[in-house]
Design a protein around this motif. Structure first.
Motif, mmCIF file in Angstrom:
data_model
loop_
_atom_site.group_PDB
_atom_site.id
_atom_site.type_symbol
_atom_site.label_atom_id
_atom_site.label_comp_id
_atom_site.label_asym_id
_atom_site.label_seq_id
_atom_site.Cartn_x
_atom_site.Cartn_y
_atom_site.Cartn_z
ATOM 1 N N ASN A 1 38.827 23.979 31.830
ATOM 2 C CA ASN A 1 38.461 23.795 32.988
ATOM 3 C C ASN A 1 36.807 24.334 33.284
ATOM 4 O OD1 ASN A 1 40.219 22.234 34.264
ATOM 5 N ND2 ASN A 1 40.843 23.306 35.894
ATOM 6 N N HIS B 1 40.282 39.169 43.518
ATOM 7 C CA HIS B 1 41.071 38.768 42.329
ATOM 8 C C HIS B 1 41.556 40.241 41.728
ATOM 9 C CE1 HIS B 1 40.924 34.225 41.713
ATOM 10 N NE2 HIS B 1 40.442 34.299 42.991
ATOM 11 N N ARG B 2 40.826 41.122 41.612
ATOM 12 C CA ARG B 2 40.968 42.353 40.952
ATOM 13 C C ARG B 2 42.163 43.155 41.851
ATOM 14 N NH1 ARG B 2 38.238 43.639 36.750
ATOM 15 N NH2 ARG B 2 35.961 43.059 36.291
ATOM 16 N N PRO C 1 45.566 22.900 36.339
ATOM 17 C CA PRO C 1 44.938 21.970 35.085
ATOM 18 C C PRO C 1 46.205 21.669 34.237
ATOM 19 C CG PRO C 1 44.353 24.236 34.981
ATOM 20 C CD PRO C 1 44.993 24.205 36.142
ATOM 21 N N LEU D 1 51.702 41.488 34.628
ATOM 22 C CA LEU D 1 50.684 40.836 33.699
ATOM 23 C C LEU D 1 50.497 41.388 32.436
ATOM 24 C CD1 LEU D 1 48.082 40.269 36.587
ATOM 25 C CD2 LEU D 1 48.844 38.458 35.016
ATOM 26 N N VAL E 1 34.819 37.336 45.635
ATOM 27 C CA VAL E 1 36.202 36.670 45.134
ATOM 28 C C VAL E 1 36.684 37.648 44.128
ATOM 29 C CG1 VAL E 1 34.801 35.086 44.015
ATOM 30 C CG2 VAL E 1 36.986 34.700 44.571
ATOM 31 N N ILE E 2 35.581 38.132 43.291
ATOM 32 C CA ILE E 2 36.229 38.546 42.295
ATOM 33 C C ILE E 2 36.714 40.148 42.464
ATOM 34 C CG2 ILE E 2 34.002 39.928 41.639
ATOM 35 C CD1 ILE E 2 34.762 39.632 38.649
ATOM 36 N N HIS F 1 52.120 35.699 31.720
ATOM 37 C CA HIS F 1 51.109 35.265 30.829
ATOM 38 C C HIS F 1 50.081 34.392 31.346
ATOM 39 C CE1 HIS F 1 49.863 33.243 27.007
ATOM 40 N NE2 HIS F 1 49.858 32.203 27.471
ATOM 41 N N ALA F 2 49.923 33.853 32.546
ATOM 42 C CA ALA F 2 48.913 33.222 33.226
ATOM 43 C C ALA F 2 49.166 33.232 34.696
ATOM 44 C CB ALA F 2 48.922 31.678 32.906
ATOM 45 N N ILE G 1 45.036 32.469 40.997
ATOM 46 C CA ILE G 1 45.131 33.302 42.317
ATOM 47 C C ILE G 1 44.257 32.495 43.215
ATOM 48 C CG2 ILE G 1 44.161 35.358 43.311
ATOM 49 C CD1 ILE G 1 44.546 36.599 40.586
ATOM 50 N N ASP H 1 39.726 30.264 37.756
ATOM 51 C CA ASP H 1 39.823 30.399 39.338
ATOM 52 C C ASP H 1 38.590 30.509 39.865
ATOM 53 O OD1 ASP H 1 43.219 31.664 39.543
ATOM 54 O OD2 ASP H 1 42.699 29.768 39.298
ATOM 55 N N ILE H 2 37.855 31.807 39.339
ATOM 56 C CA ILE H 2 36.332 31.928 39.918
ATOM 57 C C ILE H 2 35.644 30.880 39.515
ATOM 58 C CG2 ILE H 2 34.787 33.842 39.899
ATOM 59 C CD1 ILE H 2 37.362 35.809 39.894
ATOM 60 N N SER I 1 37.388 44.159 29.840
ATOM 61 C CA SER I 1 36.935 43.607 31.086
ATOM 62 C C SER I 1 37.650 44.113 32.157
ATOM 63 C CB SER I 1 36.777 41.923 30.840
ATOM 64 O OG SER I 1 36.583 41.419 29.913
ATOM 65 N N GLU I 2 38.806 44.749 31.687
ATOM 66 C CA GLU I 2 39.726 45.127 32.854
ATOM 67 C C GLU I 2 40.346 43.945 33.501
ATOM 68 O OE1 GLU I 2 38.039 48.353 35.048
ATOM 69 O OE2 GLU I 2 38.737 49.690 33.719
ATOM 70 N N TRP I 3 40.702 42.952 32.830
ATOM 71 C CA TRP I 3 41.060 41.664 33.335
ATOM 72 C C TRP I 3 42.287 40.921 32.455
ATOM 73 C CZ3 TRP I 3 39.421 39.337 37.840
ATOM 74 C CH2 TRP I 3 39.640 38.044 37.991
ATOM 75 N N PRO I 4 43.434 40.751 33.202
ATOM 76 C CA PRO I 4 44.589 40.620 32.311
ATOM 77 C C PRO I 4 44.580 39.029 31.645
ATOM 78 C CG PRO I 4 45.058 40.265 34.634
ATOM 79 C CD PRO I 4 43.447 40.508 34.655
ATOM 80 N N THR I 5 43.914 38.105 31.654
ATOM 81 C CA THR I 5 44.105 36.795 31.609
ATOM 82 C C THR I 5 42.942 36.014 30.698
ATOM 83 O OG1 THR I 5 43.459 36.170 33.604
ATOM 84 C CG2 THR I 5 45.927 36.113 32.943
ATOM 85 N N ASN J 1 45.436 41.209 40.745
ATOM 86 C CA ASN J 1 45.633 41.654 39.223
ATOM 87 C C ASN J 1 46.082 43.375 39.397
ATOM 88 O OD1 ASN J 1 44.517 39.348 38.282
ATOM 89 N ND2 ASN J 1 42.684 40.248 37.564
ATOM 90 N N PHE K 1 43.130 25.925 31.400
ATOM 91 C CA PHE K 1 42.431 26.813 32.267
ATOM 92 C C PHE K 1 41.142 27.089 31.400
ATOM 93 C CE2 PHE K 1 45.660 27.345 35.077
ATOM 94 C CZ PHE K 1 46.738 27.860 34.109
ATOM 95 N N SER L 1 36.017 27.929 41.813
ATOM 96 C CA SER L 1 35.913 28.042 43.339
ATOM 97 C C SER L 1 34.398 28.134 43.467
ATOM 98 C CB SER L 1 36.698 29.190 43.794
ATOM 99 O OG SER L 1 35.997 30.438 43.751
ATOM 100 N N LYS M 1 32.941 24.486 43.427
ATOM 101 C CA LYS M 1 33.361 24.010 44.514
ATOM 102 C C LYS M 1 32.732 24.233 45.760
ATOM 103 C CE LYS M 1 37.579 22.810 45.260
ATOM 104 N NZ LYS M 1 39.076 22.764 45.289
ATOM 105 N N GLU N 1 27.522 40.604 32.056
ATOM 106 C CA GLU N 1 28.191 40.822 33.181
ATOM 107 C C GLU N 1 29.475 39.872 33.299
ATOM 108 O OE1 GLU N 1 26.140 41.231 36.995
ATOM 109 O OE2 GLU N 1 27.866 40.816 37.533
ATOM 110 N N PHE N 2 30.831 40.583 33.681
ATOM 111 C CA PHE N 2 31.644 39.845 33.515
ATOM 112 C C PHE N 2 31.771 39.141 35.050
ATOM 113 C CE2 PHE N 2 36.110 38.267 33.004
ATOM 114 C CZ PHE N 2 36.603 38.302 34.340
ATOM 115 N N VAL N 3 32.055 37.814 35.019
ATOM 116 C CA VAL N 3 32.108 36.925 36.184
ATOM 117 C C VAL N 3 33.443 36.530 36.622
ATOM 118 C CG1 VAL N 3 31.358 34.678 37.015
ATOM 119 C CG2 VAL N 3 29.628 35.905 35.823
ATOM 120 N N GLY N 4 34.329 36.358 35.777
ATOM 121 C CA GLY N 4 35.627 35.796 36.135
ATOM 122 C C GLY N 4 36.263 34.907 35.155
#
Lengths: 112, 139
Positions: free
Chosen positions: B62, A67-68, A104, A78, A63-64, A83-84, A87, B112-113, B93-97, A71, B59, B116, B119, B106-109
């Motif tokens: 959550n 998502h990458r 949410p 982005l 999944v990550i 801003h948010a 996905i 959303d991740i 993290s090379e993660w935009p949000t 992104n 977010f 999920s 769930k 270690e980056f997990v997410g």
């Protein structure tokens, strides 16, 4: 019917996201919806989105990684206006019409 | 075609993150070391808006709710009061949000991740694997 209505009144950022995702993923199913009306930002802002992308490109990927990929496809937006981004990236083989989660509730976010 | 689009997007991503940092070159060594230290100091770390007592964003809230549900203790960092961290973690993290969750460095997410994984029931196995005590794990 809701989806058709939001497509008709889609803003320029939503259209751009839709185009980029279509090109990059050749999706079997794609939903792009602005959710800024759910957040404490000015009316008409296009800053919060949900995207649901069903594509072969996601097969066999964690999944990550999925998502990458999304992104990266939308990196420019982005880094600027978006801003948010919620996905839902589904490999085609796992698609059976499931809907993306509801957003949410906004908690104010310091007005940003 | 996807690979080409991805490569172009990666290049754009790197250059746009550099611009966002304002430092004309990405993350400073000092900030990188700082974030490195943060994600290694505690087993579970969450960069969020607000605090775990008072999340300022749905977010972020959550993520806190998922971790609370599984009885996972975590260290929170409020990016709203720390602009260096807020922009720095996006590059690191090379993660935009935001929010961003780290487990054992270690980056997990993000939200959303985590949701999920919760769930799908994956999260208990994941936490067990990482040696993080959690309510519904098998250890």
């Amino acid at each position: 019917m809701k989806r058709v209505m939001s497509t008709l009144s889609e803003g320029p950022v939503a259209r751009l996201l839709r185009d980029k995702l279509s090109t990059a993923f050749q999706p079997k199913h794609l939903e792009v919806e602005c959710e800024s009306h759910l957040h404490s930002v000015p009316k008409g802002a296009e800053m919060h989105f949900r995207v649901q992308v069903v594509s072969d490109a996601f097969e066999g990927k964690r999944v990550i990684e999925r998502h990458r990929l999304v992104n990266t496809c939308l990196a420019e937006e982005l880094a600027t206006t978006v801003h948010a981004l919620r996905i839902d990236a589904i490999p085609t083989s796992k698609w059976d019409g499931q809907k993306q989660e509801e957003s949410p509730t906004c908690r104010g976010g310091f007005g940003k | 075609m996807l690979r080409l689009a991805t490569r172009q997007a990666s290049a754009m991503l790197r250059s746009s993150y550099s611009t966002a940092s304002g430092a004309g070159g990405g993350l400073s060594d000092e900030t990188r070391k700082r974030i490195d230290g943060i994600v290694k100091k505690d087993d579970v770390v969450v960069f969020m808006k607000g605090t775990q007592q008072e999340p300022a964003c749905g977010f972020s809230r959550n993520v806190k709710l998922v971790l609370d549900f599984h009885n996972v203790k975590f260290r929170d960092y409020n990016v709203l009061t720390d602009p260096e961290l807020r922009e720095g973690v996006k590059i690191y993290s090379e993660w935009p949000t935001i929010p961003q969750v780290y487990v054992k460095g270690e980056f997990v997410g993000g939200c959303d991740i985590l949701v999920s994984m919760h769930k799908d029931g994956e999260i208990s196995d994941f936490l067990d694997e990482k040696g993080i005590p959690n309510k519904y794990g098998s250890k």
